[in-house]
Scaffold this motif. Structure first.
Motif, PDB file in Angstrom:
ATOM      1  N   THR A   1       1.109  -2.901   7.862  1.00  0.00           N
ATOM      2  CA  THR A   1       1.138  -1.999   7.576  1.00  0.00           C
ATOM      3  C   THR A   1       0.944  -1.123   8.750  1.00  0.00           C
ATOM      4  OG1 THR A   1      -0.052  -2.155   4.796  1.00  0.00           O
ATOM      5  CG2 THR A   1      -0.769  -0.088   6.444  1.00  0.00           C
ATOM      6  N   LYS A   2      -0.048  -1.972   9.369  1.00  0.00           N
ATOM      7  CA  LYS A   2      -0.797  -1.258  11.491  1.00  0.00           C
ATOM      8  C   LYS A   2       0.950  -0.992  11.655  1.00  0.00           C
ATOM      9  CE  LYS A   2      -5.373  -3.405  11.322  1.00  0.00           C
ATOM     10  NZ  LYS A   2      -6.267  -4.473  11.664  1.00  0.00           N
TER      11      LYS A   2
ATOM     12  N   LEU B   1      -5.379  -0.890   2.834  1.00  0.00           N
ATOM     13  CA  LEU B   1      -5.684  -0.077   3.641  1.00  0.00           C
ATOM     14  C   LEU B   1      -5.235   1.764   3.680  1.00  0.00           C
ATOM     15  CD1 LEU B   1      -6.583   0.119   7.117  1.00  0.00           C
ATOM     16  CD2 LEU B   1      -4.719  -1.137   7.202  1.00  0.00           C
TER      17      LEU B   1
ATOM     18  N   THR C   1      -6.094   5.246   3.445  1.00  0.00           N
ATOM     19  CA  THR C   1      -6.296   6.217   4.404  1.00  0.00           C
ATOM     20  C   THR C   1      -5.763   7.864   3.340  1.00  0.00           C
ATOM     21  OG1 THR C   1      -5.461   4.940   6.115  1.00  0.00           O
ATOM     22  CG2 THR C   1      -4.647   7.343   5.992  1.00  0.00           C
TER      23      THR C   1
END
Length: 385
Positions: A267-268, A302, A306
């Motif tokens: 995801t990052k 995560l 957001t």
């Protein structure tokens, strides 16, 4: 009566010097050749200094042999560069027929030699000379101009445009022309837009995370910016490995508002940096519908937290149903057809990143005509709305 002065050719002088070296005696050689020893000695001194460039002939400048070689090489290089320049500029006119080709030669005759242009482009100099003496009718001139413009648009947009988009571009420039006419001339000119290639879809939806319902439900049009964003991830093959491209597209104007290229599928390195770019580029409204596939990069805590922070509404495609995210799929289709598959080799990571950045920021978001926008570019669409 005065004695007539003898004239010696450059070859004679050079051979006399070489013969004197072979005989190892200036006097014997001078007697044998019936020339004065003083004159032969002078020629030898000149030859020692200038070598093969000693005797260039009457009216020509004497140069050092190495300098002469360099000069000749530089001359050859200059001529090769000139021919390459002519070829690059003129080759696109060959498929258009002799009128377009001769017109190019005629327009550039003050810049390049006509003979070299004809030779490089495979044209006949005598036929060109006849062509310049024959008047062109208004109808022929119009057709020639149309063909030249069609070819120019085709190559300006990197051979991506078919007859529909080229027609829109011509109409923008003031031509009254139909798609059928453009298609006809493109066939004559043998201009074909780059061929579509299939690509593999990679979505990891085998997880136990919460997946949202398909709220978008294939409603791919909206009347305001930041009402609906759609997102997806695809792989890009590079030298020895893969990169992963994530995009976020605003359905209002089809602009890629956020994107990221990562070397892993976390995801990052995918959805999160792309979303951060998107919120910098375009203001987020409360209730913005964010649609994606069911991949783990969109379903994990995560990323969903957001989206919650920006008060976005989540929407996801149904399982194994790529049509639910057709706009993103269409973008990847265009990207791979127009850029990735046209590379002659597998690019290095840095090269690929630069190519994709240029494609998105300078081509797709600015120049490319989109069928969903009535074949307007994104900039034209936003200027009118």
């Amino acid at each position: 009566m005065a004695k007539k002065m003898r004239r010696y050719t450059p070859d004679f002088k050079e051979n006399a010097v070489l013969l004197s070296y072979n005989r190892k005696n200036v006097i014997d050689t001078s007697i044998e050749l019936d020339i004065s020893p003083k004159l032969l000695s002078k020629w030898r001194a000149v030859y020692r200094k200038f070598g093969n460039g000693s005797f260039p002939g009457k009216g020509r400048k004497r140069v050092y042999y190495e300098d002469k070689k360099i000069f000749e090489l530089e001359k050859e290089l200059s001529e090769s560069q000139l021919r390459l320049e002519i070829l690059k500029k003129g080759i696109k006119f060959k498929p258009q027929g002799k009128d377009a080709l001769y017109n190019f030669i005629n327009e550039n005759k003050k810049k390049y030699p006509i003979g070299i242009m004809c030779e490089v482009l495979g044209a006949s100099t005598s036929t060109y000379n006849l062509w310049t003496k024959q008047p062109t009718s208004k109808s022929e001139a119009r057709v020639r101009l149309l063909k030249e413009t069609i070819t120019s648009v085709f190559y300006e947009f990197n051979q991506h445009y078919g007859c529909i988009r080229i027609t829109r571009e011509l109409r923008k420039q003031g031509f009254q022309i139909s798609e059928g006419q453009v298609s006809f001339y493109m066939k004559q000119l043998k201009l074909r837009s780059k061929v579509k290639k299939k690509f593999k879809i990679t979505t990891d939806s085998k997880h136990n995370l919460y997946t949202s319902p398909n709220i978008l439900n294939r409603q791919f049009k909206t009347d305001k910016p930041s009402n609906v964003w759609v997102s997806d991830i695809t792989y890009i093959q590079i030298d020895k490995r893969f990169l992963y491209l994530t995009v976020i597209i605003d359905l209002y104007d089809r602009k890629v508002v956020g994107w990221n290229i990562g070397s892993a599928l976390s995801t990052k390195t995918t959805s999160l940096p792309a979303f951060r770019m998107a919120v910098k580029n375009r203001k987020v409204k409360d209730g913005l519908l964010f649609h994606s596939d069911r991949g783990v990069q969109y379903a994990n805590k995560l990323f969903t937290s957001t989206l919650d922070k920006y008060k976005c509404v989540r929407s996801m495609s149904r399982k194994a149903n790529s049509i639910d995210n057709a706009v993103s799929e269409s973008f990847f289709n265009s990207l791979k057809r127009e850029l990735i598959h046209m590379q002659g080799r597998l690019l290095a990571p840095t090269e690929m990143r630069m190519e994709i950045k240029d494609y998105i920021e300078n081509w797709y978001n600015k120049k490319r005509r989109h069928s969903a926008l009535d074949y307007k570019s994104i900039e034209e669409f936003n200027a009118e709305n």
